[in-house]
Scaffold this active site. Sequence first.
Site, PDB file in Angstrom:
ATOM      1  N   SER A  68     -10.197 -12.443  -4.909  1.00  0.00           N
ATOM      2  CA  SER A  68     -10.405 -12.480  -3.471  1.00  0.00           C
ATOM      3  C   SER A  68     -11.807 -12.972  -3.162  1.00  0.00           C
ATOM      4  O   SER A  68     -12.767 -12.565  -3.809  1.00  0.00           O
ATOM      5  CB  SER A  68     -10.243 -11.053  -2.945  1.00  0.00           C
ATOM      6  N   TYR A 125       0.795  -1.230   0.000  1.00  0.00           N
ATOM      7  CA  TYR A 125       0.000   0.000   0.000  1.00  0.00           C
ATOM      8  C   TYR A 125       0.828   1.281   0.000  1.00  0.00           C
ATOM      9  O   TYR A 125       0.718   2.089  -0.909  1.00  0.00           O
ATOM     10  CB  TYR A 125      -0.946   0.008   1.208  1.00  0.00           C
ATOM     11  N   HIS A 131      -7.680   0.803   2.184  1.00  0.00           N
ATOM     12  CA  HIS A 131      -7.393  -0.593   2.477  1.00  0.00           C
ATOM     13  C   HIS A 131      -6.200  -0.819   3.414  1.00  0.00           C
ATOM     14  O   HIS A 131      -6.082  -1.889   4.014  1.00  0.00           O
ATOM     15  CB  HIS A 131      -7.131  -1.300   1.137  1.00  0.00           C
ATOM     16  N   PRO A 158     -11.199  -0.925  -1.853  1.00  0.00           N
ATOM     17  CA  PRO A 158     -12.365  -1.750  -2.168  1.00  0.00           C
ATOM     18  C   PRO A 158     -13.636  -1.071  -1.649  1.00  0.00           C
ATOM     19  O   PRO A 158     -13.555  -0.180  -0.792  1.00  0.00           O
ATOM     20  CB  PRO A 158     -12.105  -3.037  -1.382  1.00  0.00           C
TER      21      PRO A 158
HETATM   22  N1  COA Z   1     -15.937 -31.027   1.007  1.00  0.00           N
HETATM   23  C1  COA Z   1     -17.028 -30.444   1.522  1.00  0.00           C
HETATM   24  N2  COA Z   1     -17.036 -29.197   2.059  1.00  0.00           N
HETATM   25  C2  COA Z   1     -15.865 -28.532   2.066  1.00  0.00           C
HETATM   26  C3  COA Z   1     -14.685 -29.074   1.535  1.00  0.00           C
HETATM   27  C4  COA Z   1     -14.746 -30.398   0.983  1.00  0.00           C
HETATM   28  N3  COA Z   1     -13.683 -30.984   0.477  1.00  0.00           N
HETATM   29  N4  COA Z   1     -13.698 -28.187   1.673  1.00  0.00           N
HETATM   30  C5  COA Z   1     -14.234 -27.094   2.282  1.00  0.00           C
HETATM   31  N5  COA Z   1     -15.545 -27.309   2.524  1.00  0.00           N
HETATM   32  C6  COA Z   1     -16.485 -26.415   3.210  1.00  0.00           C
HETATM   33  C7  COA Z   1     -15.850 -25.765   4.432  1.00  0.00           C
HETATM   34  O1  COA Z   1     -15.985 -26.597   5.549  1.00  0.00           O
HETATM   35  C8  COA Z   1     -16.621 -24.478   4.557  1.00  0.00           C
HETATM   36  O2  COA Z   1     -17.863 -24.754   5.157  1.00  0.00           O
HETATM   37  P1  COA Z   1     -18.774 -23.580   5.835  1.00  0.00           P
HETATM   38  O3  COA Z   1     -19.392 -22.822   4.699  1.00  0.00           O
HETATM   39  O4  COA Z   1     -19.751 -24.356   6.603  1.00  0.00           O
HETATM   40  O5  COA Z   1     -17.843 -22.753   6.665  1.00  0.00           O
HETATM   41  C9  COA Z   1     -16.883 -24.088   3.120  1.00  0.00           C
HETATM   42  O6  COA Z   1     -16.789 -25.294   2.365  1.00  0.00           O
HETATM   43  C10 COA Z   1     -15.910 -23.070   2.590  1.00  0.00           C
HETATM   44  O7  COA Z   1     -14.604 -23.586   2.610  1.00  0.00           O
HETATM   45  P2  COA Z   1     -13.582 -23.284   1.421  1.00  0.00           P
HETATM   46  O8  COA Z   1     -14.318 -23.021   0.182  1.00  0.00           O
HETATM   47  O9  COA Z   1     -12.551 -24.332   1.370  1.00  0.00           O
HETATM   48  O10 COA Z   1     -12.954 -21.887   1.763  1.00  0.00           O
HETATM   49  P3  COA Z   1     -12.526 -21.204   3.081  1.00  0.00           P
HETATM   50  O11 COA Z   1     -13.735 -20.685   3.768  1.00  0.00           O
HETATM   51  O12 COA Z   1     -11.574 -22.021   3.848  1.00  0.00           O
HETATM   52  O13 COA Z   1     -11.766 -19.955   2.450  1.00  0.00           O
HETATM   53  C11 COA Z   1      -9.885 -18.660   1.888  1.00  0.00           C
HETATM   54  C12 COA Z   1     -10.511 -20.056   1.862  1.00  0.00           C
HETATM   55  C13 COA Z   1      -8.514 -18.705   1.280  1.00  0.00           C
HETATM   56  C14 COA Z   1     -10.754 -17.696   1.068  1.00  0.00           C
HETATM   57  C15 COA Z   1      -9.842 -18.199   3.375  1.00  0.00           C
HETATM   58  O14 COA Z   1      -8.987 -19.037   4.113  1.00  0.00           O
HETATM   59  C16 COA Z   1      -9.309 -16.817   3.540  1.00  0.00           C
HETATM   60  O15 COA Z   1      -8.124 -16.619   3.690  1.00  0.00           O
HETATM   61  N6  COA Z   1     -10.199 -15.826   3.529  1.00  0.00           N
HETATM   62  C17 COA Z   1      -9.819 -14.446   3.650  1.00  0.00           C
HETATM   63  C18 COA Z   1      -9.780 -13.833   2.290  1.00  0.00           C
HETATM   64  C19 COA Z   1      -9.604 -12.357   2.403  1.00  0.00           C
HETATM   65  O16 COA Z   1      -8.784 -11.865   3.140  1.00  0.00           O
HETATM   66  N7  COA Z   1     -10.422 -11.622   1.659  1.00  0.00           N
HETATM   67  C20 COA Z   1     -10.433 -10.203   1.733  1.00  0.00           C
HETATM   68  C21 COA Z   1      -9.282  -9.614   1.038  1.00  0.00           C
HETATM   69  S1  COA Z   1      -9.391  -7.876   1.113  1.00  0.00           S
END
Ligand code: COA
Length: 637
Positions: free
Chosen positions: A544, A90, A329, A103
């Site tokens: 993202s 940034y 941000h 954003p």
């Molecule tokens: N089978 C069935 N369900 C699964 C699965 C599988 N193999 N793998 C994951 N899931 C489920 C999870 O349990 C979770 O369930 P929930 O909705 O009940 O919580 C859901 O699917 C989502 O999981 P997944 O898609 O794997 O993603 P995540 O939530 O772990 O997200 C990231 C991954 C990288 C996006 C997250 O770790 C992250 O870092 N988020 C922050 C992003 C960020 O900073 N954004 C803003 C930037 S400004």
Amino acid sequence: MPVLKREQARDVGDPSGLPKLPVPPLQQTLDMYLKCMSHLIPEEQFKKTKPIVEKFGAPGGMGEFLQKKLLERSEHKANWVYDYWLEDMYLSNRLALPVNSSPVMVFPKQNFRSQSDTLRFAAHLISGVLEYKSLIDGRALPVDYARGQLAGTPLCMDQYNKVFTSYRLPGPKIDTLVAQKSTVMPEPEHIIVACKNQFFVLDAVINFRRLNEKDLYTQLERIRKMADIEEERLPPIGLLTSDGRTQWAEARSVLIKDSTNRDSLDMIERCLCLVCLDEPSGTELTDTNRALLMLHGGRTDKNGGNRWYDKPMQFVIGADGCCGVVCEHSPFEGIVLVQCSEYLLRYMRGSPSKLVRAASMSELPAPRRLRWKCSPDIQAFLTASADKLQRLVKNLDMNVNKFTGYGKEFIKKQKMSPDAYIQVALQFTFYRCHGRLVPTYESASIRRFQEGRVDNIRSSTPEALAFVKAMANSSKITDAEKMELLWTAIKAQTKYTILAITGMAIDNHLLGLREIAKELKLEKPELFSDTTYATSIHFILSTSQVPTTEEMFCCYGPVVPNGYGACYNPQTDHIIFCVSSFRESAETSSDLFVKTLEGCLKEMQDLCIKGNTEAKPTDSTEKMDGNTKVMKNGSKS
Ligand code: COA
């Protein structure tokens, strides 16, 4: 692959009890760097890069020395990468904040029937902001816990403290993130209200008492009336904050020569947040148009100057019902923005407006208009800033699309991670549009660690390339083979995600090695002057996940001139995609990208449905098992 053991990294001296961000092993990062880039650059270039990386990582070489220094740094810092990352991501970025960096969160469209409806909404929202601020100040916000992969871990809450107390001060070479330290007796808190490009001070605390909603409404009405007085209108100084950071820093250094301007700047820099009362935009309020209006305010003769981009939170309330938040941000991530926005929307729904019942304060001092002395130099800066914003407005190509074919539930039923699946779909789309894959950024939260922000999941994996190539050559490859390749791509993506959220990704590490060399005034290691490194950090696809539980969506612009910004919000039965690009680039088109994405998502669904009957893996849970075992306990099984 070494995976962090929580207990080992826990810093007992830290009150949050969170572990420190680990420094990944050098060789692991260098191997991954080569793996991430090998299929994204010409073979000849890779042949030049490989020995450069090997030399850097050789025993007794520069890499080992810098790694040792990073490890030393990590011992005396809560988070060894935080300052380096903040500057790189940034503060040293000279691009204008709107579109390029800030954003926005787009709220549900409101139906205001009159000006008083709009002001009532604003007063209610400000009440919510004050409530939320007191929760933050009282350390009363519940701790966030990780969801999804490696769910259940507590997350660092530091970012919340910066939501209403930070200010990004422009500098000639680098900006400064100023943080107001909270004091025992905090001085009166105020909000800046922007209306018709004028800025007004709305004190939220008068005589040690927080203004209630009725008082706030009264003050907003007075502001509205003051803004309507044409003879008193001052130039739209806020436009300066929409300019490139160096230009704004230069303009600011001229502005502060005058004491009136200094006082006005001081009031803005110390405010809690901005509330921008926008004029009707005159456009149809589709999702895409609302996103555009939030990102840049519309043309300069619309609401482009009704902003102050340095402040982290600007709540926009348009007379036509176009509402949302624009966020600077650098102090926090989109997830914190979501939490705050959701609190406010729930507050407004759950706590009915208290305009009628509350007793108004008898004599409220009038809100104050901020005054500006505009020299011809400042006028010239304003003209230049207005031109630049106008160009940015014309340049932004945005498409907000609600994909209704299916949502994360369908993907979960396939026993796949929805996030990994969507990332593979984005790679597929890019390949179909452009015939190649490119370095991709996906933000991965590292809030499991002290002062953790984000690292990068490099989603354009070799496994994703193999899958998208197979899909493109559809006739030659059987569905069973494609399904196998899809599984492999999803597994690779999930594995990278887990590495990233446990602090083992490569981008922060490489940045740390580069910056510590600079800090030690060493010659830049060849690895960082190599073309491949420049290519690796030119993120043509910047993505993202920003999920919400309220009806709203987040979006942002591309980070490079020939790139796409792709923000997605997966819901049970649909996914909202916000895709942005620049019209000045002949290579990109947001409409084409979104249309192609819809097709790719459908093809992947068809493949999964067919795959489930024809080529169902013996046990699909086992397919993800390699990851699941790492996921569950945070250490390698
Ligand atoms: N089978 C069935 N369900 C699964 C699965 C599988 N193999 N793998 C994951 N899931 C489920 C999870 O349990 C979770 O369930 P929930 O909705 O009940 O919580 C859901 O699917 C989502 O999981 P997944 O898609 O794997 O993603 P995540 O939530 O772990 O997200 C990231 C991954 C990288 C996006 C997250 O770790 C992250 O870092 N988020 C922050 C992003 C960020 O900073 N954004 C803003 C930037 S400004």
